[in-house]
Write a protein that holds these residues in place. Structure first.
Motif, PDB file in Angstrom:
ATOM      1  N   SER A  87      12.873  51.159  41.839  1.00 22.02           N
ATOM      2  CA  SER A  87      12.612  52.480  42.407  1.00 22.02           C
ATOM      3  C   SER A  87      13.286  52.698  43.751  1.00 22.02           C
ATOM      4  O   SER A  87      13.424  53.834  44.203  1.00 22.02           O
ATOM      5  CB  SER A  87      11.104  52.713  42.534  1.00 22.02           C
ATOM      6  OG  SER A  87      10.527  51.746  43.396  1.00 22.02           O
ATOM      7  N   CYS A  88      13.740  51.622  44.413  1.00 25.15           N
ATOM      8  CA  CYS A  88      14.375  51.791  45.721  1.00 25.15           C
ATOM      9  C   CYS A  88      15.671  52.581  45.634  1.00 25.15           C
ATOM     10  O   CYS A  88      16.118  53.159  46.630  1.00 25.15           O
ATOM     11  CB  CYS A  88      14.653  50.434  46.361  1.00 25.15           C
ATOM     12  SG  CYS A  88      15.701  49.350  45.361  1.00 25.15           S
ATOM     13  N   ILE A  89      16.285  52.631  44.458  1.00 25.22           N
ATOM     14  CA  ILE A  89      17.517  53.408  44.332  1.00 25.22           C
ATOM     15  C   ILE A  89      17.252  54.781  43.726  1.00 25.22           C
ATOM     16  O   ILE A  89      18.175  55.571  43.550  1.00 25.22           O
ATOM     17  CB  ILE A  89      18.585  52.664  43.498  1.00 25.22           C
ATOM     18  CG1 ILE A  89      18.166  52.553  42.037  1.00 25.22           C
ATOM     19  CG2 ILE A  89      18.877  51.303  44.082  1.00 25.22           C
ATOM     20  CD1 ILE A  89      19.287  52.103  41.135  1.00 25.22           C
ATOM     21  N   MET A  90      15.974  55.058  43.381  1.00 30.27           N
ATOM     22  CA  MET A  90      15.604  56.375  42.867  1.00 30.27           C
ATOM     23  C   MET A  90      15.140  57.218  44.042  1.00 30.27           C
ATOM     24  O   MET A  90      14.001  57.129  44.477  1.00 30.27           O
ATOM     25  CB  MET A  90      14.491  56.252  41.814  1.00 30.27           C
ATOM     26  CG  MET A  90      14.792  55.228  40.726  1.00 30.27           C
ATOM     27  SD  MET A  90      16.292  55.587  39.804  1.00 30.27           S
ATOM     28  CE  MET A  90      16.496  54.053  38.889  1.00 30.27           C
ATOM     29  N   ARG A  91      16.017  58.006  44.579  1.00 28.09           N
ATOM     30  CA  ARG A  91      15.781  58.666  45.856  1.00 28.09           C
ATOM     31  C   ARG A  91      14.565  59.585  45.855  1.00 28.09           C
ATOM     32  O   ARG A  91      13.946  59.815  46.887  1.00 28.09           O
ATOM     33  CB  ARG A  91      17.018  59.493  46.246  1.00 28.09           C
ATOM     34  CG  ARG A  91      18.326  58.724  46.201  1.00 28.09           C
ATOM     35  CD  ARG A  91      18.405  57.647  47.254  1.00 28.09           C
ATOM     36  NE  ARG A  91      19.709  56.999  47.239  1.00 28.09           N
ATOM     37  CZ  ARG A  91      19.913  55.734  46.947  1.00 28.09           C
ATOM     38  NH1 ARG A  91      18.902  54.964  46.655  1.00 28.09           N
ATOM     39  NH2 ARG A  91      21.120  55.224  46.960  1.00 28.09           N
ATOM     40  N   ASN A  92      14.183  60.116  44.706  1.00 28.54           N
ATOM     41  CA  ASN A  92      13.117  61.118  44.662  1.00 28.54           C
ATOM     42  C   ASN A  92      11.750  60.536  44.317  1.00 28.54           C
ATOM     43  O   ASN A  92      10.788  61.286  44.174  1.00 28.54           O
ATOM     44  CB  ASN A  92      13.463  62.213  43.642  1.00 28.54           C
ATOM     45  CG  ASN A  92      14.692  63.001  44.057  1.00 28.54           C
ATOM     46  OD1 ASN A  92      14.881  63.262  45.240  1.00 28.54           O
ATOM     47  ND2 ASN A  92      15.537  63.364  43.106  1.00 28.54           N
ATOM     48  N   ILE A  93      11.646  59.224  44.169  1.00 34.95           N
ATOM     49  CA  ILE A  93      10.363  58.598  43.860  1.00 34.95           C
ATOM     50  C   ILE A  93       9.644  58.295  45.167  1.00 34.95           C
ATOM     51  O   ILE A  93      10.130  57.537  46.003  1.00 34.95           O
ATOM     52  CB  ILE A  93      10.551  57.319  43.027  1.00 34.95           C
ATOM     53  CG1 ILE A  93      11.150  57.660  41.658  1.00 34.95           C
ATOM     54  CG2 ILE A  93       9.225  56.595  42.856  1.00 34.95           C
ATOM     55  CD1 ILE A  93      11.402  56.457  40.777  1.00 34.95           C
ATOM     56  N   GLN A  94       8.479  58.889  45.343  1.00 32.96           N
ATOM     57  CA  GLN A  94       7.782  58.801  46.618  1.00 32.96           C
ATOM     58  C   GLN A  94       6.442  58.078  46.517  1.00 32.96           C
ATOM     59  O   GLN A  94       5.620  58.208  47.405  1.00 32.96           O
ATOM     60  CB  GLN A  94       7.564  60.220  47.173  1.00 32.96           C
ATOM     61  CG  GLN A  94       8.852  61.004  47.412  1.00 32.96           C
ATOM     62  CD  GLN A  94       9.720  60.393  48.486  1.00 32.96           C
ATOM     63  OE1 GLN A  94       9.210  59.867  49.459  1.00 32.96           O
ATOM     64  NE2 GLN A  94      11.032  60.444  48.311  1.00 32.96           N
ATOM     65  N   PHE A  95       6.177  57.382  45.440  1.00 33.20           N
ATOM     66  CA  PHE A  95       4.911  56.658  45.338  1.00 33.20           C
ATOM     67  C   PHE A  95       5.150  55.246  44.826  1.00 33.20           C
ATOM     68  O   PHE A  95       6.137  54.983  44.145  1.00 33.20           O
ATOM     69  CB  PHE A  95       3.932  57.394  44.414  1.00 33.20           C
ATOM     70  CG  PHE A  95       4.352  57.461  42.976  1.00 33.20           C
ATOM     71  CD1 PHE A  95       3.929  56.494  42.078  1.00 33.20           C
ATOM     72  CD2 PHE A  95       5.173  58.481  42.511  1.00 33.20           C
ATOM     73  CE1 PHE A  95       4.302  56.543  40.743  1.00 33.20           C
ATOM     74  CE2 PHE A  95       5.551  58.538  41.188  1.00 33.20           C
ATOM     75  CZ  PHE A  95       5.109  57.577  40.307  1.00 33.20           C
ATOM     76  N   ASP A  96       4.255  54.363  45.203  1.00 36.55           N
ATOM     77  CA  ASP A  96       4.353  52.969  44.781  1.00 36.55           C
ATOM     78  C   ASP A  96       3.401  52.711  43.628  1.00 36.55           C
ATOM     79  O   ASP A  96       2.360  53.348  43.497  1.00 36.55           O
ATOM     80  CB  ASP A  96       4.005  52.028  45.939  1.00 36.55           C
ATOM     81  CG  ASP A  96       5.037  52.072  47.052  1.00 36.55           C
ATOM     82  OD1 ASP A  96       6.178  52.456  46.771  1.00 36.55           O
ATOM     83  OD2 ASP A  96       4.678  51.715  48.190  1.00 36.55           O
ATOM     84  N   MET A  97       3.758  51.762  42.802  1.00 39.81           N
ATOM     85  CA  MET A  97       2.877  51.307  41.739  1.00 39.81           C
ATOM     86  C   MET A  97       3.024  49.804  41.632  1.00 39.81           C
ATOM     87  O   MET A  97       3.867  49.195  42.303  1.00 39.81           O
ATOM     88  CB  MET A  97       3.227  51.990  40.404  1.00 39.81           C
ATOM     89  CG  MET A  97       4.583  51.637  39.849  1.00 39.81           C
ATOM     90  SD  MET A  97       4.843  52.290  38.176  1.00 39.81           S
ATOM     91  CE  MET A  97       4.745  54.037  38.487  1.00 39.81           C
ATOM     92  N   GLN A  98       2.221  49.215  40.793  1.00 35.87           N
ATOM     93  CA  GLN A  98       2.319  47.790  40.521  1.00 35.87           C
ATOM     94  C   GLN A  98       2.571  47.580  39.044  1.00 35.87           C
ATOM     95  O   GLN A  98       2.195  48.414  38.206  1.00 35.87           O
ATOM     96  CB  GLN A  98       1.045  47.059  40.935  1.00 35.87           C
ATOM     97  CG  GLN A  98       0.805  47.020  42.431  1.00 35.87           C
ATOM     98  CD  GLN A  98      -0.384  46.150  42.795  1.00 35.87           C
ATOM     99  OE1 GLN A  98      -1.130  45.671  41.948  1.00 35.87           O
ATOM    100  NE2 GLN A  98      -0.567  45.933  44.088  1.00 35.87           N
ATOM    101  N   ILE A  99       3.217  46.482  38.742  1.00 36.99           N
ATOM    102  CA  ILE A  99       3.429  46.070  37.359  1.00 36.99           C
ATOM    103  C   ILE A  99       2.660  44.778  37.149  1.00 36.99           C
ATOM    104  O   ILE A  99       2.896  43.788  37.842  1.00 36.99           O
ATOM    105  CB  ILE A  99       4.921  45.830  37.048  1.00 36.99           C
ATOM    106  CG1 ILE A  99       5.778  47.035  37.465  1.00 36.99           C
ATOM    107  CG2 ILE A  99       5.104  45.511  35.574  1.00 36.99           C
ATOM    108  CD1 ILE A  99       5.484  48.301  36.711  1.00 36.99           C
ATOM    109  N   GLU A 100       1.702  44.793  36.234  1.00 39.10           N
ATOM    110  CA  GLU A 100       0.927  43.591  35.912  1.00 39.10           C
ATOM    111  C   GLU A 100       1.446  42.987  34.611  1.00 39.10           C
ATOM    112  O   GLU A 100       1.674  43.695  33.638  1.00 39.10           O
ATOM    113  CB  GLU A 100      -0.556  43.930  35.753  1.00 39.10           C
ATOM    114  CG  GLU A 100      -1.394  42.698  35.421  1.00 39.10           C
ATOM    115  CD  GLU A 100      -2.844  43.042  35.118  1.00 39.10           C
ATOM    116  OE1 GLU A 100      -3.715  42.237  35.451  1.00 39.10           O
ATOM    117  OE2 GLU A 100      -3.095  44.112  34.532  1.00 39.10           O
TER     118      GLU A 100
END
Length: 224
Positions: A87-100
């Motif tokens: 997501s660091c290269i997806m400029r328009n993503i403004q929220f964090d999530m986790q992957i379990e």
């Protein structure tokens, strides 16, 4: 891994449209990674792993509230691509999530720098990543609609049916706590609903196990 385990080119339907040097770059810089059940992967700029290509296993994308409550957004299975781990290269993503990691998982990782480079160089790659992003956000919006507009008993019935379909069995080895996390609810609420389902004759309960007895009624409830 078996001979049927997907290879790098299996994840990109436009592989033959890439330039030879782009194919070579992917083959040389993709890394094989193993994730153990229970591992957590943080997304966001500070933890930008890269594009995850799931060869075997199962993962769950979730968001975590400040109070520690989890909400499952979607799941990833064999041949799925985990976009938000890059997501660091997806400029328009403004929220964090986790992957379990729900099951031991083997994956290939496309480094974020290489992915960013390919998205600028290759129209097919850029188009494909945009399609993936749209698909994942559709998954997220569907989940939000379920939370906002469907009752808990309906969502729980749907979760049981989804799990049964994924495992190919009507006997589910899941805990009330696991279901509560999956649905973003309290364990007590899930336990109460499960007892109601049991009393109606739709399921049977035992320690760590839920058996679906009347999938037709559960489906009817899930569709309301």
């Amino acid at each position: 891994m078996s001979e049927k385990t997907p290879k790098l080119q299996d994840f990109f339907p436009f592989w033959k449209e890439l330039e030879p040097e782009q194919q070579t770059a992917l083959q040389q810089h993709c890394q094989a990674r193993h994730f153990s059940k229970g591992d957590r992967i943080d997304t966001g700029e500070k933890q930008c792993m890269g594009l995850l290509l799931i060869q075997e296993g199962q993962m769950r994308a979730l968001i975590l509230s400040d109070g520690g409550r989890e909400i499952t957004l979607y799941r990833l299975y064999e041949r799925d691509i985990c976009l938000f781990s890059a997501s660091c290269i997806m400029r328009n993503i403004q929220f964090d999530m986790q992957i379990e990691v729900e099951e031991d998982t083997d994956a290939l990782v496309v480094p974020p720098v290489l992915l960013d480079q390919l998205m600028h160089q290759s129209a097919p790659m850029a188009s494909y990543i945009n399609e993936l992003m749209a698909s994942r956000f559709s998954n997220v919006m569907w989940t939000l609609e379920q939370i906002l507009f469907k009752s808990m008993d309906s969502r729980l019935a749907g979760a049981l049916l989804e799990r049964a379909a994924a495992e190919g069995t009507s006997t589910l080895h899941v805990t009330h706590e696991w279901l509560a996390k999956d649905l973003g609810s309290a364990r007590e609420v899930v336990t109460r609903m499960l007892k109601y389902f049991r009393d109606e004759g739709w399921i049977a309960l035992s320690r760590g196990c839920i058996q679906l007895l009347d999938e037709k009624m559960l489906r009817k409830l899930a569709d309301t």
